[in-house]
Design a protein around this motif. Structure first.
Motif, PDB file in Angstrom:
ATOM      1  N   UNK A  92       1.039   4.466  -2.556  1.00 32.15           N
ATOM      2  CA  UNK A  92       0.915   5.851  -2.100  1.00 32.15           C
ATOM      3  C   UNK A  92       2.099   6.717  -2.564  1.00 32.15           C
ATOM      4  N   UNK A  93       3.314   6.162  -2.498  1.00 31.55           N
ATOM      5  CA  UNK A  93       4.449   7.018  -2.916  1.00 31.55           C
ATOM      6  C   UNK A  93       4.763   6.859  -4.404  1.00 31.55           C
ATOM      7  N   UNK A  94       4.065   6.012  -5.070  1.00 30.96           N
ATOM      8  CA  UNK A  94       4.212   5.906  -6.523  1.00 30.96           C
ATOM      9  C   UNK A  94       5.508   5.235  -6.949  1.00 30.96           C
ATOM     10  N   UNK A 145       0.839  -1.214   0.000  1.00 31.52           N
ATOM     11  CA  UNK A 145       0.000   0.000   0.000  1.00 31.52           C
ATOM     12  C   UNK A 145       0.869   1.257   0.000  1.00 31.52           C
ATOM     13  N   UNK A 146       2.018   1.196   0.660  1.00 31.81           N
ATOM     14  CA  UNK A 146       2.913   2.358   0.669  1.00 31.81           C
ATOM     15  C   UNK A 146       3.510   2.575  -0.728  1.00 31.81           C
TER      16      UNK A 146
END
Ligand SMILES: Cc1cc2nc3c(=O)[nH]c(=O)nc-3n(C[C@H](O)[C@H](O)[C@H](O)COP(=O)(O)OP(=O)(O)OC[C@H]3O[C@@H](n4cnc5c(N)ncnc54)[C@H](O)[C@@H]3O)c2cc1C
Length: 506
Positions: free
Chosen positions: A435-437, A431-432
């Motif tokens: 979020x940070x692409x 998931x991170x």
């Protein structure tokens, strides 16, 4: 009219040039620079080397013009060039510096020696470094080094010049020698002017940061002397550098940070020749393990996938990939990062040092075969006389780039990775990553092996081999022939597993 041919090889300067001085004292001289296609076709040759060499040749030509002569550039293999020259304008003597080069240049030198014998031409070779040809006793090496660097610089008598008996030739384009078009955009420029500027900037200012500054890839580019390509291509003489440094040390007040930096720097110049002496005494070490007991250790396990990941800077270990990116752009990285790259190649990636060394030889602008191949073997654990040094790229990053400034400079994708995951970004939760692409396996690679277990397995394979009685038994002879005598261990009290240059500190 008899004259002497001065063959400039990796010594493009007039200052402290023993071959030119000896030839000029004896009579007229012809100054020759030979572009030898067969040498540039070797797998360790690179475009950046060729262009750096030509930059030095251009400045040497200008310097010789000021003295009333010129540097004649000729294309061809040396024995054929000598044949042609001798047929048109016979000469009795050839002058050059000694060269401790790769296998091809060694074979070429033997062919030149043969040609000279067959044509009644004397070939005078002069030491260029503190390296002793036909050294019979390693104990005599250190005093010989000191005698070489401590001797006065060779004074240059005004030469009388002889022209080449055929029209001037142009340097071929790198591509016509089979060299690739690309070279590091930010590499150091060659030539005496840049070399002297680099030397004086280091002596005057940067040496104050040498101690403490040379390990981190962030500070090393300015804290290190950056003189290696000028020494490797002879655009500065080693003796000239030692003299300038010792004179500077003598003039600096006690407590000046530069004093300590410059003293440590002089000891590196000693190691420079120590390693070249190894190749001089053992030319096979470019191709074979220095300790033959290690034959077969990695030879049969070559992994193209691991090698390609390394060369592409896609191992997933940020500091490793950032170093490869910097190397590609600049042609230089510092000692610690070179050692780390080789250690990663040799241990977790389990790659044999020879192909890795050829790749790095092309990447390093300062490629100096004697240092390079000795270091490749040392860092890969095949000399048999050095402690196994394994650099963990995650620990190196924590120690030397704790804020990730270096890796983010060279690997833009890491700019979006939060600090917490900077050292091991492949462990970021999915998931991170969203979020940070930054997707592991797409935007950044995942390491090809698990670092700790792969390194542990590699070390135990090496140690198992090292423990064999026949491997242990062969070590003493290698220490005797190649070990440093700089800081000898006290008689009868060697630290366990140590020999020769185990105290070599970086
Ligand atoms: C795997 C590997 C390969 C290497 N290949 C080369 C090479 O091809 N050419 C090369 O010049 N150096 C090589 N080195 C040694 C060292 O990394 C470079 O000399 C140094 O990084 C060059 O930068 P500098 O001139 O600013 O170094 P400084 O720290 O300023 O050192 C001054 C000079 O001392 C000599 N020197 C420094 N460190 C060493 C060393 N460990 N061993 C021997 N001489 C040293 C070099 O001539 C150098 O120019 C290699 C090191 C490793 C680990």
């Amino acid at each position: 009219m008899d004259y002497g041919v001065v063959w400039f090889k990796r010594d493009f300067r007039v200052v402290d040039h023993a071959a030119l001085a000896a030839a000029a004292r004896r009579g007229p001289v012809l100054c020759l620079c030979v572009v030898e296609p067969s040498l540039w076709a070797q797998p360790d040759a690179a475009t950046q080397h060729y262009h750096f060499m030509l930059e030095g040749a251009r400045e040497l030509h200008a310097e010789l013009r000021r003295l009333g002569g010129r540097l004649h550039l000729v294309v061809g293999d040396m024995p054929a060039v000598l044949d042609r020259l001798h047929a048109l304008a016979p000469f009795s003597t050839l002058y050059s510096h000694e060269e401790t080069g790769n296998g091809a240049s060694y074979a070429r030198d033997r062919a030149v020696a043969r040609w000279c014998r067959e044509h009644g031409v004397r070939w005078h070779e002069f030491p260029q470094f503190g390296v002793v040809r036909r050294l019979t006793d390693r104990d005599r090496w250190q005093p010989a080094w000191e005698a070489h660097v401590g001797a006065p610089q060779v004074l240059q008598p005004a030469p009388v010049f002889v022209p080449l008996p055929w029209p001037a030739e142009r340097a071929p384009a790198a591509a016509s020698l089979g060299l690739p078009a690309v070279e590091p955009a930010l590499r150091q420029r060659g030539g005496r002017e840049a070399a002297l500027a680099c030397l004086h900037d280091f002596l005057d200012v940067r040496s104050g940061h040498y101690r403490g500054g040379i390990s981190s890839p962030l500070s090393a580019p300015t804290a290190c002397s950056r003189l290696s390509p000028y020494l490797a291509w002879g655009q500065l003489s080693l003796r000239e550098v030692v003299h300038a440094t010792r004179e500077r040390i003598a003039r600096l007040p006690e407590g000046d940070r530069r004093r300590a930096g410059l003293s440590a720097f002089v000891s590196r110049l000693y190691w420079h020749c120590h390693f070249i002496q190894r190749l001089e005494s053992e030319p096979a070490l470019e191709f074979e393990n220095l300790h033959r007991g290690y034959d077969g250790l990695r030879e049969n396990d070559w992994s193209p996938v691991h090698f390609e990941a390394l060369v592409a800077g896609r191992t997933g270990w940020p500091l490793v990939d950032a170093c490869v990116a910097m190397l590609r752009e600049t042609g230089w990285i510092n000692f610690r990062m070179r050692a780390m790259l080789v250690s990663v190649a040799a241990y977790p990636l389990w790659l044999h040092w020879r192909p890795v060394g050829l790749w790095l030889a092309r990447q390093f602008l300062d490629y100096e075969p004697g240092i390079h191949w000795s270091q490749m073997q040392m860092q890969s654990g095949t000399t048999g006389i050095n402690t196994t040094r394994v650099y963990n790229p995650i620990k190196q990053a924590r120690d030397h780039d704790p804020q990730g400034r270096f890796v983010r400079r060279w690997l833009p994708a890491l700019r979006r990775v939060p600090d917490t995951w900077l050292f091991e970004p492949w462990r970021m939760p999915p998931d991170l990553q969203v979020r940070c692409g930054v997707r592991v396996g797409e935007d950044i690679p995942a390491p090809p092996v698990e670092l700790e277990s792969a390194t542990r397995a590699a070390k135990s394979r090496l140690h198992a081999l090292r423990a064999r009685p026949e491997v242990r038994a062969a070590k003493a002879a290698i220490v005797e022939r190649h070990g440093s005598r700089k800081r000898p261990a006290r008689r009868g009290r060697r630290p366990s597993g140590s020999a020769g240059q185990l105290q070599f500190e970086f």
